[in-house]
Design a protein around this motif. Structure first.
Motif, PDB file in Angstrom:
ATOM      1  N   ILE A  72       0.867  -1.183   0.000  1.00 55.36           N
ATOM      2  CA  ILE A  72       0.000   0.000   0.000  1.00 55.36           C
ATOM      3  C   ILE A  72       0.899   1.227   0.000  1.00 55.36           C
ATOM      4  O   ILE A  72       1.779   1.373   0.854  1.00 55.36           O
ATOM      5  CB  ILE A  72      -0.916   0.003   1.238  1.00 55.36           C
ATOM      6  CG1 ILE A  72      -1.842  -1.211   1.200  1.00 55.36           C
ATOM      7  CG2 ILE A  72      -1.726   1.290   1.304  1.00 55.36           C
ATOM      8  CD1 ILE A  72      -2.641  -1.411   2.470  1.00 55.36           C
ATOM      9  N   GLU A  73       0.703   2.117  -0.975  1.00 55.50           N
ATOM     10  CA  GLU A  73       1.567   3.283  -1.120  1.00 55.50           C
ATOM     11  C   GLU A  73       0.772   4.575  -0.976  1.00 55.50           C
ATOM     12  O   GLU A  73      -0.392   4.641  -1.361  1.00 55.50           O
ATOM     13  CB  GLU A  73       2.278   3.269  -2.473  1.00 55.50           C
ATOM     14  CG  GLU A  73       3.237   2.099  -2.636  1.00 55.50           C
ATOM     15  CD  GLU A  73       4.028   2.166  -3.926  1.00 55.50           C
ATOM     16  OE1 GLU A  73       3.520   2.796  -4.885  1.00 55.50           O
ATOM     17  OE2 GLU A  73       5.139   1.601  -3.985  1.00 55.50           O
ATOM     18  N   THR A  74       1.424   5.579  -0.416  1.00 55.79           N
ATOM     19  CA  THR A  74       0.817   6.904  -0.324  1.00 55.79           C
ATOM     20  C   THR A  74       1.887   7.961  -0.543  1.00 55.79           C
ATOM     21  O   THR A  74       3.030   7.816  -0.099  1.00 55.79           O
ATOM     22  CB  THR A  74       0.131   7.125   1.048  1.00 55.79           C
ATOM     23  OG1 THR A  74      -0.561   8.373   1.030  1.00 55.79           O
ATOM     24  CG2 THR A  74       1.128   7.121   2.186  1.00 55.79           C
ATOM     25  N   TYR A  75       1.516   9.022  -1.264  1.00 53.22           N
ATOM     26  CA  TYR A  75       2.432  10.132  -1.584  1.00 53.22           C
ATOM     27  C   TYR A  75       2.274  11.219  -0.531  1.00 53.22           C
ATOM     28  O   TYR A  75       1.158  11.646  -0.237  1.00 53.22           O
ATOM     29  CB  TYR A  75       2.096  10.680  -2.974  1.00 53.22           C
ATOM     30  CG  TYR A  75       2.932  11.863  -3.405  1.00 53.22           C
ATOM     31  CD1 TYR A  75       4.040  11.686  -4.224  1.00 53.22           C
ATOM     32  CD2 TYR A  75       2.595  13.164  -3.040  1.00 53.22           C
ATOM     33  CE1 TYR A  75       4.796  12.764  -4.633  1.00 53.22           C
ATOM     34  CE2 TYR A  75       3.346  14.248  -3.447  1.00 53.22           C
ATOM     35  CZ  TYR A  75       4.444  14.042  -4.245  1.00 53.22           C
ATOM     36  OH  TYR A  75       5.199  15.122  -4.660  1.00 53.22           O
ATOM     37  N   ILE A  76       3.394  11.664   0.034  1.00 50.61           N
ATOM     38  CA  ILE A  76       3.359  12.679   1.083  1.00 50.61           C
ATOM     39  C   ILE A  76       4.402  13.755   0.789  1.00 50.61           C
ATOM     40  O   ILE A  76       5.541  13.447   0.412  1.00 50.61           O
ATOM     41  CB  ILE A  76       3.639  12.057   2.469  1.00 50.61           C
ATOM     42  CG1 ILE A  76       2.535  11.061   2.831  1.00 50.61           C
ATOM     43  CG2 ILE A  76       3.737  13.135   3.546  1.00 50.61           C
ATOM     44  CD1 ILE A  76       2.813  10.286   4.102  1.00 50.61           C
ATOM     45  N   ASP A  77       3.994  15.011   0.934  1.00 47.68           N
ATOM     46  CA  ASP A  77       4.925  16.135   0.856  1.00 47.68           C
ATOM     47  C   ASP A  77       5.549  16.288   2.238  1.00 47.68           C
ATOM     48  O   ASP A  77       4.928  16.801   3.163  1.00 47.68           O
ATOM     49  CB  ASP A  77       4.162  17.406   0.454  1.00 47.68           C
ATOM     50  CG  ASP A  77       5.070  18.637   0.364  1.00 47.68           C
ATOM     51  OD1 ASP A  77       6.223  18.571   0.827  1.00 47.68           O
ATOM     52  OD2 ASP A  77       4.606  19.669  -0.155  1.00 47.68           O
ATOM     53  N   LEU A  78       6.797  15.815   2.370  1.00 44.35           N
ATOM     54  CA  LEU A  78       7.477  15.817   3.663  1.00 44.35           C
ATOM     55  C   LEU A  78       8.416  17.017   3.724  1.00 44.35           C
ATOM     56  O   LEU A  78       9.578  16.942   3.320  1.00 44.35           O
ATOM     57  CB  LEU A  78       8.246  14.503   3.850  1.00 44.35           C
ATOM     58  CG  LEU A  78       8.570  14.076   5.276  1.00 44.35           C
ATOM     59  CD1 LEU A  78       7.307  13.873   6.093  1.00 44.35           C
ATOM     60  CD2 LEU A  78       9.394  12.792   5.273  1.00 44.35           C
ATOM     61  N   ASN A  79       7.865  18.132   4.176  1.00 42.45           N
ATOM     62  CA  ASN A  79       8.636  19.370   4.293  1.00 42.45           C
ATOM     63  C   ASN A  79       9.320  19.741   2.974  1.00 42.45           C
ATOM     64  O   ASN A  79      10.470  20.185   2.948  1.00 42.45           O
ATOM     65  CB  ASN A  79       9.690  19.237   5.404  1.00 42.45           C
ATOM     66  CG  ASN A  79      10.192  20.590   5.885  1.00 42.45           C
ATOM     67  OD1 ASN A  79       9.466  21.574   5.825  1.00 42.45           O
ATOM     68  ND2 ASN A  79      11.432  20.635   6.345  1.00 42.45           N
ATOM     69  N   GLY A  80       8.602  19.566   1.878  1.00 43.88           N
ATOM     70  CA  GLY A  80       9.128  19.915   0.562  1.00 43.88           C
ATOM     71  C   GLY A  80       9.651  18.732  -0.224  1.00 43.88           C
ATOM     72  O   GLY A  80       9.728  18.787  -1.455  1.00 43.88           O
ATOM     73  N   PHE A  81      10.022  17.658   0.457  1.00 40.97           N
ATOM     74  CA  PHE A  81      10.513  16.468  -0.231  1.00 40.97           C
ATOM     75  C   PHE A  81       9.317  15.599  -0.652  1.00 40.97           C
ATOM     76  O   PHE A  81       8.493  15.238   0.195  1.00 40.97           O
ATOM     77  CB  PHE A  81      11.440  15.649   0.669  1.00 40.97           C
ATOM     78  CG  PHE A  81      12.801  16.233   0.831  1.00 40.97           C
ATOM     79  CD1 PHE A  81      13.838  15.862  -0.009  1.00 40.97           C
ATOM     80  CD2 PHE A  81      13.063  17.164   1.830  1.00 40.97           C
ATOM     81  CE1 PHE A  81      15.107  16.405   0.138  1.00 40.97           C
ATOM     82  CE2 PHE A  81      14.313  17.715   1.994  1.00 40.97           C
ATOM     83  CZ  PHE A  81      15.345  17.338   1.136  1.00 40.97           C
ATOM     84  N   PRO A  82       9.218  15.256  -1.929  1.00 45.81           N
ATOM     85  CA  PRO A  82       8.153  14.339  -2.348  1.00 45.81           C
ATOM     86  C   PRO A  82       8.529  12.915  -1.944  1.00 45.81           C
ATOM     87  O   PRO A  82       9.561  12.393  -2.368  1.00 45.81           O
ATOM     88  CB  PRO A  82       8.134  14.496  -3.880  1.00 45.81           C
ATOM     89  CG  PRO A  82       9.533  14.892  -4.238  1.00 45.81           C
ATOM     90  CD  PRO A  82      10.063  15.681  -3.072  1.00 45.81           C
TER      91      PRO A  82
ATOM     92  N   THR B 112       4.090  -2.542   3.742  1.00 47.64           N
ATOM     93  CA  THR B 112       4.281  -3.856   3.140  1.00 47.64           C
ATOM     94  C   THR B 112       3.710  -4.968   4.011  1.00 47.64           C
ATOM     95  O   THR B 112       3.405  -4.775   5.190  1.00 47.64           O
ATOM     96  CB  THR B 112       5.784  -4.125   2.911  1.00 47.64           C
ATOM     97  OG1 THR B 112       6.469  -4.045   4.167  1.00 47.64           O
ATOM     98  CG2 THR B 112       6.374  -3.104   1.949  1.00 47.64           C
ATOM     99  N   ALA B 113       3.607  -6.121   3.393  1.00 42.85           N
ATOM    100  CA  ALA B 113       3.141  -7.308   4.119  1.00 42.85           C
ATOM    101  C   ALA B 113       4.140  -7.680   5.208  1.00 42.85           C
ATOM    102  O   ALA B 113       5.342  -7.420   5.092  1.00 42.85           O
ATOM    103  CB  ALA B 113       2.971  -8.468   3.142  1.00 42.85           C
ATOM    104  N   GLY B 114       3.641  -8.284   6.283  1.00 41.38           N
ATOM    105  CA  GLY B 114       4.502  -8.688   7.385  1.00 41.38           C
ATOM    106  C   GLY B 114       5.531  -9.724   6.959  1.00 41.38           C
ATOM    107  O   GLY B 114       5.230 -10.660   6.212  1.00 41.38           O
TER     108      GLY B 114
END
Length: 446
Positions: A258-268, A274-276
């Motif tokens: 499962i993926e999600t895109y986050i703007d981390l203080n300017g860094f994409p 992931t699965a266990g």
């Protein structure tokens, strides 16, 4: 350019909006005034915005809007340019585009053609054109910053300096080609070979320190890995500050990545849950575990998460490497004694409680610190395109072959080819074969 016709296109997104901009560029751009307004083109002052009524050839009113003209060469393309700032309804836009198509020697612009004409007219080089494309696509503050620096000529200045230094060397070498009976003085040989070697090392260092160009555009990859029920889904939800993944006490709930895109203080950043990591006979879960291992191998940074109340950091020993691009994260710290917490801290772990959203910022701070360090190493001039890498690598190969112990004509050719390699980046050579590739990624109105 395919022809000398005046081109036009919508420069903003088609759809309902308060304002839309239609751009016209070419030798007859100011015919817009004569053909569609009551104002004569000869009376138009450059860069002065006029409120005018626009009509089509049949005299039908299309809109009342602001029109501004830019006379060559003081325009984006270096040609006469007119920009129509109209109301942003689809009906108005279609009416204006249709009316423009009826003006003699006008045609719809091709993708990237305005920027292509700007390049041909010396208004920008290819690195600046690439910077413009990146600015249009920018989603984070850092992406915007890098794009604006490139548009401002940061890479152009660096590459032009290298090219000018090579041209200087080439001028010396070619001077001796014209006088074959004269030997090159030893001190000149020493200086030229040293200059070329120094430049080669600069370019090699530039290449070695640039590892993030694609990541700035596409996103840095951070994987959250660990055993089942360690709290991986809770952590990604806490970082994203929304429910990205299903949280359950049932082992093996997460079977896919499962993926999600986050703007981390300017860094994409693209975070992957992931699965266990465990041995399993379940065919579907086994596929998920294998995908998790692939994600770990491809990640730019790894968060090794474990339930500190039942596991220890050594369960990840098989996944550690020397790159130091990982962090041990001890979850469920709320279940630990102070002595246990201190022991884990001494082992280099960051303690969190994903369920209670405690100390999550310590994890993101470590990630940011790692990516910031990589960025700082490259900040003197980020290589933002794969073709830059290829051209610079080609330049280094040519410089490595250079020496004045061989025939001087061959030595000159080594430098000439190195100059041409850098020129492929900036456009200082015949580069028609790569222009289509560069400008085809632009939108029609840009």
């Amino acid at each position: 350019m395919t022809d000398n016709k005046t081109i036009y296109a919508l420069s903003t997104v088609m759809g309902k909006s308060g304002v839309a901009v239609v751009r016209v560029s070419g030798a007859k751009a100011f015919d817009v005034y004569d053909e569609m307004t009551n104002k004569k083109s000869v009376d138009v002052k450059s860069r002065q915005m006029d409120l005018l009524k626009l009509h089509n050839q049949a005299g039908e009113l299309l809109d009342c809007c602001l029109v501004v003209g830019f006379r060559a060469p003081n325009s984006f393309t270096g040609e006469d340019t007119v920009e129509i700032n109209c109301h942003g309804s689809k009906a108005v836009i279609r009416g204006i585009l249709s009316a423009l198509s009826e003006i003699p020697d006008f045609r719809l612009a091709e993708a990237g053609e305005f920027s292509r004409r700007a390049f041909y007219n010396g208004k920008m080089d290819l690195t600046e054109a690439d910077g413009l494309a990146d600015l249009i696509d920018a989603e984070t503050t850092l992406q915007r910053k890098v794009a604006l620096e490139q548009m401002g000529g940061k890479l152009l200045s660096l590459y032009d300096d290298w090219r000018n230094r090579l041209v200087s060397v080439l001028s010396y070498v070619e001077a001796y080609i014209d006088f074959p009976d004269e030997n090159i003085p030893e001190n000149t040989v020493f200086k030229l070979e040293n200059d070329v070697e120094a430049l080669k090392k600069e370019i090699e260092s530039h290449l070695a320190n640039n590892k993030i160009e694609e990541r700035l555009r596409d996103g840095f990859k951070v994987v959250i890995a660990g055993p089942t029920n360690a709290g991986k889904s809770s952590l990604i939800n806490a970082i994203a500050q929304r429910n990205v993944a299903i949280v359950s006490d049932i082992a093996g709930t997460t079977r896919d990545v499962i993926e999600t895109y986050i703007d981390l203080n300017g860094f994409p950043v693209i975070f992957s849950d992931t699965a266990g990591l465990r041995e399993t006979d379940d065919t579907i879960e086994k596929i998920g575990v294998n995908l998790a291992k692939e994600k770990i191998a491809a990640a730019d940074f790894k968060l090794f998460l474990f339930d500190a109340s039942i596991d220890a950091p050594d369960i990840f020993n098989d996944y550690l490497d020397s790159e130091n691009n990982w962090l041990m994260v001890a979850n469920k710290s709320d279940k630990l004694t102070e002595a246990q917490c201190q022991a884990l801290k001494n082992a280099g772990c960051v303690l969190i409680s994903a369920k209670n959203n405690e100390n999550i910022s310590a994890v993101t701070d470590k990630i940011l610190s790692y990516f910031s360090e990589i960025y700082d190493k490259s900040s003197s001039g980020l290589i933002t395109r794969q073709r830059y890498k290829e051209a610079l690598s080609e330049c280094v190969e040519n410089l490595a072959r250079f020496n004045l112990q061989k025939e001087i004509e061959l030595a000159a050719e080594d430098i000439r080819l190195a100059c041409r390699s850098i020129g492929k980046i900036t456009g200082r050579v015949e580069v028609d074969e790569i222009l289509d590739k560069i400008f085809s990624s632009f939108c029609i109105g840009k």
